[in-house]
Scaffold this motif. Structure first.
Motif, PDB file in Angstrom:
ATOM      1  N   THR A  18      35.114  70.093  32.162  1.00  0.00           N
ATOM      2  CA  THR A  18      36.120  70.027  31.103  1.00  0.00           C
ATOM      3  C   THR A  18      37.411  70.593  31.654  1.00  0.00           C
ATOM      4  OG1 THR A  18      35.870  72.311  30.334  1.00  0.00           O
ATOM      5  CG2 THR A  18      34.366  70.702  29.432  1.00  0.00           C
ATOM      6  N   GLN A  21      37.223  74.660  31.309  1.00  0.00           N
ATOM      7  CA  GLN A  21      36.287  75.378  32.169  1.00  0.00           C
ATOM      8  C   GLN A  21      36.684  75.290  33.644  1.00  0.00           C
ATOM      9  OE1 GLN A  21      33.013  73.397  29.732  1.00  0.00           O
ATOM     10  NE2 GLN A  21      31.856  75.082  30.610  1.00  0.00           N
ATOM     11  N   HIS A 118      37.164  68.338  24.018  1.00  0.00           N
ATOM     12  CA  HIS A 118      35.991  69.117  24.435  1.00  0.00           C
ATOM     13  C   HIS A 118      36.150  70.552  23.901  1.00  0.00           C
ATOM     14  CE1 HIS A 118      32.603  69.202  27.559  1.00  0.00           C
ATOM     15  NE2 HIS A 118      32.549  70.371  26.953  1.00  0.00           N
ATOM     16  N   PHE A 119      35.915  70.726  22.632  1.00  0.00           N
ATOM     17  CA  PHE A 119      35.863  72.058  21.999  1.00  0.00           C
ATOM     18  C   PHE A 119      37.181  72.840  22.048  1.00  0.00           C
ATOM     19  CE2 PHE A 119      31.137  72.386  23.644  1.00  0.00           C
ATOM     20  CZ  PHE A 119      30.756  71.390  22.768  1.00  0.00           C
ATOM     21  N   ASN A 163      33.282  65.455  22.913  1.00  0.00           N
ATOM     22  CA  ASN A 163      32.143  65.947  23.666  1.00  0.00           C
ATOM     23  C   ASN A 163      31.064  66.385  22.680  1.00  0.00           C
ATOM     24  OD1 ASN A 163      30.759  67.136  26.084  1.00  0.00           O
ATOM     25  ND2 ASN A 163      30.971  68.980  24.835  1.00  0.00           N
ATOM     26  N   GLU A 164      29.843  65.927  22.903  1.00  0.00           N
ATOM     27  CA  GLU A 164      28.684  66.389  22.117  1.00  0.00           C
ATOM     28  C   GLU A 164      29.035  66.523  20.636  1.00  0.00           C
ATOM     29  OE1 GLU A 164      27.609  69.994  24.188  1.00  0.00           O
ATOM     30  OE2 GLU A 164      26.562  68.885  25.735  1.00  0.00           O
ATOM     31  N   TYR A 295      19.940  68.462  29.097  1.00  0.00           N
ATOM     32  CA  TYR A 295      19.573  69.633  29.889  1.00  0.00           C
ATOM     33  C   TYR A 295      18.118  70.048  29.726  1.00  0.00           C
ATOM     34  CZ  TYR A 295      24.541  70.237  30.791  1.00  0.00           C
ATOM     35  OH  TYR A 295      25.828  70.030  31.206  1.00  0.00           O
ATOM     36  N   TRP A 337      16.194  77.588  30.045  1.00  0.00           N
ATOM     37  CA  TRP A 337      16.288  76.175  29.646  1.00  0.00           C
ATOM     38  C   TRP A 337      15.135  75.417  30.316  1.00  0.00           C
ATOM     39  CZ3 TRP A 337      22.126  74.274  29.590  1.00  0.00           C
ATOM     40  CH2 TRP A 337      22.862  75.127  28.752  1.00  0.00           C
ATOM     41  N   GLU A 363      26.249  64.241  31.639  1.00  0.00           N
ATOM     42  CA  GLU A 363      26.020  65.654  32.002  1.00  0.00           C
ATOM     43  C   GLU A 363      24.541  65.852  32.231  1.00  0.00           C
ATOM     44  OE1 GLU A 363      27.367  68.941  29.520  1.00  0.00           O
ATOM     45  OE2 GLU A 363      29.100  67.763  28.885  1.00  0.00           O
ATOM     46  N   TRP A 410      26.497  67.869  36.031  1.00  0.00           N
ATOM     47  CA  TRP A 410      27.431  68.831  35.448  1.00  0.00           C
ATOM     48  C   TRP A 410      27.921  69.799  36.523  1.00  0.00           C
ATOM     49  CZ3 TRP A 410      30.671  69.007  31.807  1.00  0.00           C
ATOM     50  CH2 TRP A 410      31.265  70.215  31.424  1.00  0.00           C
ATOM     51  N   SER A 417      30.982  78.780  32.730  1.00  0.00           N
ATOM     52  CA  SER A 417      30.051  78.179  31.767  1.00  0.00           C
ATOM     53  C   SER A 417      30.722  78.095  30.394  1.00  0.00           C
ATOM     54  CB  SER A 417      28.780  79.026  31.663  1.00  0.00           C
ATOM     55  OG  SER A 417      29.055  80.184  30.894  1.00  0.00           O
ATOM     56  N   SER A 418      30.043  77.436  29.472  1.00  0.00           N
ATOM     57  CA  SER A 418      30.636  77.293  28.134  1.00  0.00           C
ATOM     58  C   SER A 418      30.804  78.650  27.463  1.00  0.00           C
ATOM     59  CB  SER A 418      29.794  76.365  27.268  1.00  0.00           C
ATOM     60  OG  SER A 418      28.533  76.939  27.055  1.00  0.00           O
ATOM     61  N   GLY A 419      30.007  79.623  27.883  1.00  0.00           N
ATOM     62  CA  GLY A 419      30.143  80.964  27.337  1.00  0.00           C
ATOM     63  C   GLY A 419      31.070  81.835  28.181  1.00  0.00           C
ATOM     64  N   LYS A 424      26.934  81.716  35.983  1.00  0.00           N
ATOM     65  CA  LYS A 424      26.055  80.566  35.709  1.00  0.00           C
ATOM     66  C   LYS A 424      26.678  79.341  36.367  1.00  0.00           C
ATOM     67  CE  LYS A 424      23.456  78.470  31.923  1.00  0.00           C
ATOM     68  NZ  LYS A 424      23.441  78.141  30.499  1.00  0.00           N
ATOM     69  N   TYR A 426      26.748  75.628  38.445  1.00  0.00           N
ATOM     70  CA  TYR A 426      26.075  74.323  38.436  1.00  0.00           C
ATOM     71  C   TYR A 426      26.405  73.465  39.650  1.00  0.00           C
ATOM     72  CZ  TYR A 426      24.701  74.696  33.475  1.00  0.00           C
ATOM     73  OH  TYR A 426      24.113  75.056  32.283  1.00  0.00           O
TER      74      TYR A 426
END
Ligand code: BG6
Length: 463
Positions: A18, A21, A118-119, A163-164, A295, A337, A363, A410, A417-419, A424, A426
């Motif tokens: 994104t 990110q 995307h958020f 996104n999602e 995922y 996960w 993703e 991804w 990461s999203s958080g 984290k 990838y």
């Protein structure tokens, strides 16, 4: 006869990220703030101010993507770079940044796959209008879409609206909105869900008008669900959770709400407010193809509290995963996960048999806490194994007749990461920074880099 054992020659291979990110430069180039820029930073995590500084390093990163053999790359446009306050004047510098980025990608033979949202709604729209609760914001989203479609019509032919989009269930904050005092959260969530479908349909219409040869994808995060046992309550719960995913694919592809979604809403007086013309707009503007992030999977386990399986009556998606558990047959990533390649095949087959539209996997990947070793690389065999097994299952789904257009992993380079965790990771490319220390942001190839290069070169034959 079509040979379904081989991937099509134009199969799309690449990576996905994104804007927020990866880009950093959160206050450069005339960009306004988005909701992610002011989100509270959790202990031990990072803010998004610098991310991995793709904004200044994109040429170096794209050279690595070219070396990998990518023919596609997914990122999002930051709405707040184009309209710093969401309305008002367009920011030419922001438009120019994406022009330069798309030119660089295209020069290296890489198609941009672009997510409009995307958020990351502009902060001003969240504050002033309560985000996507407001019809005004839907219109501003349409305006933003038209601006970027007109600007990039010769460069970008693959677009994703949200996104999602199913993240609205349980993730209202992604849309800069929250129920006002006294509002029922469940009814509010369904209203935002409807508003997003209207925004999605308006953008789809605009795309088809402005770039007739472009494709619009509806996108969801498909979390696979199995019943924990053959106890009917478990099976019913698993079905209901699946419906909460399928409703999006249904509306994207058929242009109408399925009755399994609307009937419980009607019975509970929770129908969202439709404005005149909404349903016609949604009906007339279906997508060209579907796309998913994938995922992991869960199991639906009602043994903890079967009384709360009231979804059919209340249609409450706000706490939908409250009764899921880990699957005892699967191993998990460091983040818990579940690693379930067969789950991907099951989902692809299920989606295709229902909607018959091509599916783009935009993703898939595994997050891990990694450090450079003494050879300045990371031996990420677990990532190779994860991606390999998922690609194998994707190929099997294709050999069983499913039309899959492409596979984007991804990350590509490590990103936040999203958080907001740098821990984290990838990517195929290690980025030298931690959560607390930006360091020099240098890029290093991980072991998986050479592996994925072979996969793409052989169009998925050599795994
Ligand atoms: C997807 C999101 O849900 O998952 C991404 O579209 C996100 O924004 C990705 O980064 C992986 O999740 P996480 O939390 O590990 O970054």
């Amino acid at each position: 006869m079509k040979n379904t054992n081989k991937l099509p020659k134009d199969f799309m291979w690449g990576g996905a990220v994104t804007s927020f990110q990866s880009e950093g430069a959160y206050n450069e180039g005339g960009k306004g703030l988005s909701i992610v820029d002011t989100r509270p930073v959790q202990e031990g995590h990072s803010n998004y101010n610098t991310a991995v500084d793709f904004y200044h390093n994109y040429k170096e990163d794209i050279a690595l993507f070219e070396e990998l053999g990518f023919n596609s790359y997914r990122t999002s446009i930051s709405w707040a770079r184009i309209f710093p306050d969401g309305e008002g004047e367009v920011n030419e510098e922001g438009l120019q940044f994406y022009d330069d980025l798309f030119d660089e990608l295209l020069a290296k033979g890489i198609k941009p796959i672009i997510t409009l949202y995307h958020f990351d709604i502009p902060l001003a729209l969240a504050k002033k209008y309560n985000g996507f609760y407001s019809r005004k914001v839907i219109d501003l989203f349409e305006k933003y879409s038209k601006v970027v479609f007109n600007r990039y019509k010769d460069k970008v032919k693959h677009w994703i609206t949200f996104n999602e989009q199913n993240s609205v269930f349980g993730g209202l904050n992604h849309y800069g909105t929250a129920p006002l005092e006294g509002m029922d959260k469940i009814a509010f969530t369904h209203q935002i869900c409807h508003n997003l479908f209207v925004a999605h349909a308006k953008a789809t219409k605009a795309l088809h008008d402005i770039i007739p040869d472009a494709k619009m994808y509806g996108m969801i995060n498909f979390i696979g669900i199995y019943p924990a046992t053959c106890k009917p309550e478990d099976v019913l719960y698993a079905e209901k959770l699946k419906e909460f995913n399928l409703v999006f694919l249904h509306v994207f592809s058929k242009g109408e709400y399925p009755t399994y979604y609307t009937a419980p809403l009607e019975n509970n007086n929770m129908m969202p407010k439709y404005e005149a013309g909404d349903l016609e707009l949604i009906k007339e503007n279906t997508v060209d193809a579907l796309s998913i992030s994938y995922y992991f999977t869960f199991i639906a386990d009602t043994t903890k509290n079967s009384d709360s399986i009231l979804f059919g009556e209340s249609n409450d998606p706000t706490n939908m995963y409250a009764l899921v558990s880990a699957n005892p047959y699967l191993k998990s990533s460091e983040w818990g996960w579940a690693i379930d390649p067969i789950g991907l095949r099951i989902i692809l087959k299920d989606i295709y048999s229902r909607y018959g539209l091509p599916i783009f996997i935009v993703e898939n990947g595994i997050g891990a806490n990694e450090e450079l070793n003494e050879n300045n690389t990371v031996n990420d065999d677990y990532r190779i194994d994860y991606l390999k097994r998922h690609i194998e299952e994707m190929k099997l789904a294709i050999s069983e007749g499913v039309e899959v257009e492409g596979y984007l992993m991804w990350g590509s380079t490590d990103i936040l990461s999203s958080g907001g965790q740098m821990s984290k990771r990838y990517g195929f490319v290690f980025v030298n920074r931690t959560d607390a220390d930006i360091k020099d942001l240098k890029r290093y190839k991980k072991k998986s880099f050479a592996w994925f290069k072979k996969v793409i070169k052989s169009n998925g034959e050599v795994l």
